[in-house]
Design an enzyme around this catalytic site. Structure first.
Site, PDB file in Angstrom:
ATOM      1  N   PHE B 240       1.745   2.527   0.217  1.00 27.74           N
ATOM      2  CA  PHE B 240       1.622   1.330  -0.631  1.00 27.74           C
ATOM      3  C   PHE B 240       1.555   0.053   0.210  1.00 27.74           C
ATOM      4  O   PHE B 240       1.976  -1.011  -0.235  1.00 27.74           O
ATOM      5  CB  PHE B 240       2.772   1.266  -1.639  1.00 27.74           C
ATOM      6  CG  PHE B 240       2.935   2.547  -2.421  1.00 27.74           C
ATOM      7  CD1 PHE B 240       1.932   2.957  -3.285  1.00 27.74           C
ATOM      8  CD2 PHE B 240       4.036   3.355  -2.245  1.00 27.74           C
ATOM      9  CE1 PHE B 240       2.040   4.157  -3.974  1.00 27.74           C
ATOM     10  CE2 PHE B 240       4.161   4.556  -2.933  1.00 27.74           C
ATOM     11  CZ  PHE B 240       3.159   4.957  -3.810  1.00 27.74           C
ATOM     12  N   GLU B 709      -5.444  -0.583  -5.745  1.00 28.00           N
ATOM     13  CA  GLU B 709      -4.541  -1.663  -6.148  1.00 28.00           C
ATOM     14  C   GLU B 709      -4.732  -2.108  -7.605  1.00 28.00           C
ATOM     15  O   GLU B 709      -3.793  -2.528  -8.257  1.00 28.00           O
ATOM     16  CB  GLU B 709      -4.683  -2.916  -5.269  1.00 28.00           C
ATOM     17  CG  GLU B 709      -5.480  -2.776  -4.003  1.00 28.00           C
ATOM     18  CD  GLU B 709      -4.673  -2.477  -2.760  1.00 28.00           C
ATOM     19  OE1 GLU B 709      -3.648  -3.121  -2.540  1.00 28.00           O
ATOM     20  OE2 GLU B 709      -5.101  -1.605  -1.988  1.00 28.00           O
TER      21      GLU B 709
END
Ligand code: FES
Ligand code: FES
Lengths: 226, 749
Positions: B240, B709
């Site tokens: 992430f 994203e």
């Protein structure tokens, strides 16, 4: 001089082997799990154990680790491993990963908070990071490696492949071990019940909807046929 | 018809849902992640962390630790090998923290590594690390979570028209400040390095979202030639953004291993995950919107500030999506940084855009309320037809369709606007929505494709699969180009000895690898057909290669069925070759004439339903409809999973997640997975994902833009909007807390 680092034999194999589609139950059966594949999947545990992929010979174990030691014998996936006088601080998780090189079981927190380290002890799911290895000496331990192998997946593993019940795969061993144990627990039929039953296994990738779908498929097939 | 005409595509595998090729490895515990590597004679390293946030190490006493059983080495500032910094702003060799570990005695944040203990076993190293005695002199730490008292400069990020004047004159105004907290990435796989030297070369088994950058950076940090560093990440337990660039532990493992001349494993623990490997910084954003009475935006001003560490200036970039999402003649965006005694922030899923959109879309929701207008209608009225920040046309923008499709799927028409006006099964319902966007990028990539004499086709590329399905995307392209089944396709990733590929970040990996693999595959087929023409004994000897083609793994005359052809491996064997290989390359998007002058972005819309039980102050996100305009989707199965996962993370961002630093010590006080709440299985709403699937051909032949994203963007503001609709409470500081909800005047369902 340092010894030249070498990979274990099975690691070398994996390192040289590119990723390809390793014939999965999921694709072979199109997800239609029959009672037969279900049972043969379960049977794989025995096969893996006798194949004994890993030897503990290189482990720095036993003597004089600096704390109290206790003679520890772990029965993992049907195979006995004598760990000698094991440092009593060693958790089951670290014994599996760092002494037996069964690295399929993952460490996500080491504090019983994430579920990545879930294994079965005498058929029940436990957090192996919260379990000292000496506590389970002599008990039956099952890890993800004992469930099924590529090409001969346990129905839950096959269902995870079919439903894409993961992304990065790091929580996956724990999710699958938890899910397999949950099959035998008194859990209600709804998705909501399953979600509660799986609440102890965090997936940061958020594959939860697919994990629930995989569980429901396996459960429905196994009750239908059995 | 058995005959096939020359297909540019062998199958419809691109754009089809396929199970990941690495599924069987991931579900059996066979996939190897960094900490799973073991070597004979390997030692274990455990770092010692600072217990203060600001000050200086006065004395470090390692004697007791050193004499404990199994201890091999204690490294600290006093005895550390020389390490170097990387060249600032060199984007090919970036570290997360500019300062190498142990560079000086200064303490910049709680948890900073002050020593590392190496021992025979993990237990011995852990015990000895606790026995290292450190004395500090403390200086006052900057830990305030109030960024509002910032008085320094606010450099301009973007500017058009006169936002101040237009705002002053606007009949309808919103002027509010929004706060998004520090968040921790918390991938389930903790960062780890296994370092093993051979002579003066080192191999680092890493948790890296960018093995190539990791190699370049670590070569500089260690002061050794690049070719002496190999970085391997076969599998990554997600990142992430937290695993984009090397963190100090990588150098610690490398130095310890070099000193001991033994392989060393260093696994960061969960406490360190909160302090030493990055976080999304605390952001405070003031938004001023001015609009006409019929809801047309006149002015937009965003002043954002984020905290950063004392070591590095990390701008979160909250203006990322602000400047082009809506049509508005006057706009000003400014930024600012406030230094705090915390670890260095790093990009976290949708950096800038995700917190930025929380603020902007919340402000838009407030504007809709002020106008007494449907929030969907407000967005549609302000849709932009070009990128007004630079005047460029969008390569492919379908925000309007995202919003309209989402509204239809969600059933938005049934919404009654009054607060607390909707009910179901004894619960109050809140319906909210927000728009989403993220940039589209493509970076250089090289890949080698080979047709092997054993009948397989392989591809090699030093990129990595962060968990999104990159392995499978490579396999899909090869299947499309050769017609071979996945069983005969081999994908090798995550090793810097292979051709250099992109980082897995910014949602650009897919768009970056596709052209390289595709062009390598095309050239390898071309060479094969030439070999078929030129090899003595080949049934196609002397046949013009332009009249030949490869279908389902067989070379045959164009216009004839594939079955009349010869398996390619036979031709390779006839020519006495082991393989035929070719390289392919992707150029960066900013060097591509096709993309020149275009504004490249993905878009999306999030619709959220919350259920509010006022009697027990319980709030739950029950339903989410997400529509994504992310270019062409290569593997819808993995893509939908990724968007759903992002929505789940968005539920966490909206309702649960915040890293809390103890104001006295600077320790992330909830630095564990029981106290830092993330969405679990029962928190998961019903999620409906739709891809509009318009190829964006400015991105390349496949038209993929990447979706890593965008799924998280817009979720939190849509939740806050739904919370307002259900409860009447406007939450401007995330996460939504029970204390906020207790202010609700809706007392009964
Ligand atoms: S590692 Fe055991 S629960 Fe997280
Ligand atoms: S698949 Fe990545 S954490 Fe679950």
């Amino acid at each position: 001089m340092a010894e030249k680092p070498t990979l274990r034999e099975d690691q070398q194999l994996l390192d040289l082997e590119p990723l390809g589609q390793i014939g999965s139950e999921a694709s072979a059966s199109g997800g239609q799990l029959t009672r037969r594949t279900f049972l043969s999947g379960l049977g794989a545990a025995g096969l893996v154990a006798s194949a004994g992929p890993l030897s503990a010979a290189a482990a720095p174990m036993g003597q004089a680790e600096g704390a109290a030691g206790a003679h520890t014998v772990l029965t993992v996936n049907g195979e006995q491993h004598d760990l000698g006088m094991l440092d009593t601080r060693v958790t089951l998780l670290d014994a599996l990963r760092e002494r037996l090189y069964l690295t399929g079981t993952k460490k996500g927190c080491d504090h019983g908070q994430c579920g990545a380290c879930t294994v079965h002890v005498d058929g029940r799911r436990v957090n192996s990071c919260l379990t000292l290895a000496v506590m389970v000496s002599g008990k039956e331990i099952t890890t993800i490696e004992g469930l099924g192998v590529p090409g001969r997946l346990h129905p839950m593993q096959a269902a995870f492949v079919e439903h894409d019940g993961y992304q990065c795969g790091y929580c996956t061993s724990g999710q699958i071990m938890s899910a397999v144990a949950l099959l035998k627990e008194p859990v209600g039929p709804s998705d909501h019940d399953v979600k509660e039953g799986m609440a102890g296994n965090i997936c940061r990738c958020g594959a939860y909807p697919n994990i629930v779908a995989a569980f429901q498929q396996v459960r429905n097939h196994s009750t239908m046929n059995g | 018809m058995a005959t096939q005409t020359t297909p540019p595509s062998q199958s419809n595998v691109i754009g089809r849902s396929v199970a990941r090729i690495d599924g069987p490895l991931k579900t059996t515990g066979t996939a190897q992640y960094a900490a799973d590597f073991h070597f004979p004679n390997m030692a274990h390293a455990v770092p010692v962390q600072s217990t203060i946030a600001s000050g200086r190490i006065e004395k470090l006493d390692a004697a007791a630790a050193q004499s404990m059983p199994g201890v091999l080495l204690v490294l600290h500032h006093g005895n550390m090998d020389k390490l170097y910094r990387v060249v600032p702003n060199d984007f090919s060799a970036t570290t997360s923290e500019a300062r190498p570990p142990f560079e000086d005695r200064t303490i910049y944040y709680w948890g900073q590594y002050v020593a590392v203990v190496v021992a025979e076993t993990l237990e011995q190293a852990t015990a000895a690390a606790a026995a290292v005695k450190v004395e500090y002199s403390q200086t006052p730490a900057k830990l305030s979570t109030n960024l509002g008292d910032y008085a320094g400069k606010r450099p301009s990020v973007s500017q058009r028209g006169d936002a101040e004047k237009a705002f002053a004159a606007a009949p309808i105004k919103v002027d509010q400040t929004y706060v998004t907290p520090a968040e921790t990435h918390n991938p389930i796989e903790m960062h780890a390095t296994v370092a093993a030297w051979e002579g003066d070369s080192v191999t680092l088994y890493e948790t890296s979202q960018g093995v190539v950058n990791h190699r370049y950076a670590m070569a500089q940090v260690l002061g050794i030639p690049r070719e002496n560093v190999t970085v391997v990440t076969r599998f990554l337990g997600s990142g992430f953004g937290g695993k984009l660039f090397p963190w100090p532990h990588s150098a610690l493992a490398a130095v310890a291993s070099r000193r001991l001349q033994r392989p060393v494993k260093l696994s960061v623990n969960r406490t360190m995950m909160f302090s030493n490997v990055g976080h999304r910084p605390l952001c405070e954003q003031r938004f001023q919107l001015g609009a006409t009475t019929d809801g047309k935006l006149l002015s937009l001003r965003q002043d954002y500030i984020n905290h950063t560490s004392l070591i590095d200036d990390i701008d979160e970039g909250c203006g990322e999506a602000t400047t082009y999402l809506y049509s508005v003649p006057s706009l000003t965006v400014t930024r600012a940084l406030a230094q705090r005694n915390v670890g260095t922030p790093s990009p976290m899923r949708g950096p800038g855009a995700v917190p930025g959109l929380f603020a902007m879309e919340s402000a838009m929701d407030e504007l809709a309320v002020a106008l007494n207008m449907d929030p969907v209608e407000l967005r549609l009225r302000n849709d932009a037809t070009k990128d007004e920040s630079n005047g460029q046309p969008f390569s492919s923008r379908h925000l309007k369709e995202c919003i309209e499709t989402g509204a239809a799927k969600f059933g938005w028409k049934q919404r009654t606007p009054a607060v607390g006006s909707m009910r179901r099964d004894g619960r109050v319902l809140g319906w909210g929505m927000a728009a989403a966007s993220w940039g589209a990028y493509r970076f250089p990539c090289a890949a080698t494709v080979a047709l092997e004499v054993d009948g397989r086709v392989t591809v090699r590329c030093a990129t990595q699969d962060v968990g999104t399905g990159t392995y499978t995307i490579f396999a899909q392209v090869l299947q499309e180009k050769t017609g071979l089944p996945f069983e005969r396709i081999g994908v090798h990733l995550g090793d810097t000895s292979m051709p250099e590929g992109p980082m897995s970040g910014g949602s650009w990996a897919t768009a970056s690898v596709l052209p390289a693999v595709s062009s390598a595959a095309d050239s390898v087929v071309k060479t094969l057909l030439q070999v078929a023409n030129s090899t003595a004994g080949s049934p196609f000897a002397g046949v013009d290669p332009a009249k030949l083609q490869l279908t389902a793994g067989r070379v045959h005359q164009a216009g004839e069925p594939a079955e009349t052809g010869v398996p390619f491996e036979k031709l390779i064997a006839m020519a006495r070759l082991s393989r035929i290989s070719a390289d392919g390359n992707t150029t960066a998007i900013f060097e591509d004439p096709k993309a020149k002058g275009l504004s490249l972005h993905s878009f999306g819309a999030q619709f959220v339903e919350v259920e509010w039980e006022p009697q027990i102050a319980r709030l739950r996100v029950s339903r989410v409809v997400t529509v994504i305009d992310g270019g062409r989707i290569i593997n819808p199965k993995a893509a939908a999973n990724q968007i759903k996962g992002a929505v789940v993370m968005g539920v966490g961002m909206g309702l649960l997640e915040q890293t809390v630093y103890d104001p006295r010590t600077g320790q992330p006080i909830n630095g564990n997975m029981a106290d830092y709440l993330m969405a679990t299985c029962p928190d998961t709403p019903e999620i409906d994902v739709t891809f509009l699937d318009y190829p964006d051909l400015a991105m390349g032949e496949y038209g993929a833009r990447g979706i890593g994203e965008i799924g998280l963007a817009g979720v939190a503001p849509a939740i806050a909007s739904a919370v307002y609709h259900a409860t009447g409470v406007r939450v401007r500081t995330l996460p939504v807390r029970i204390e906020d909800l207790l202010q609700s005047r809706i007392r009964e369902a």
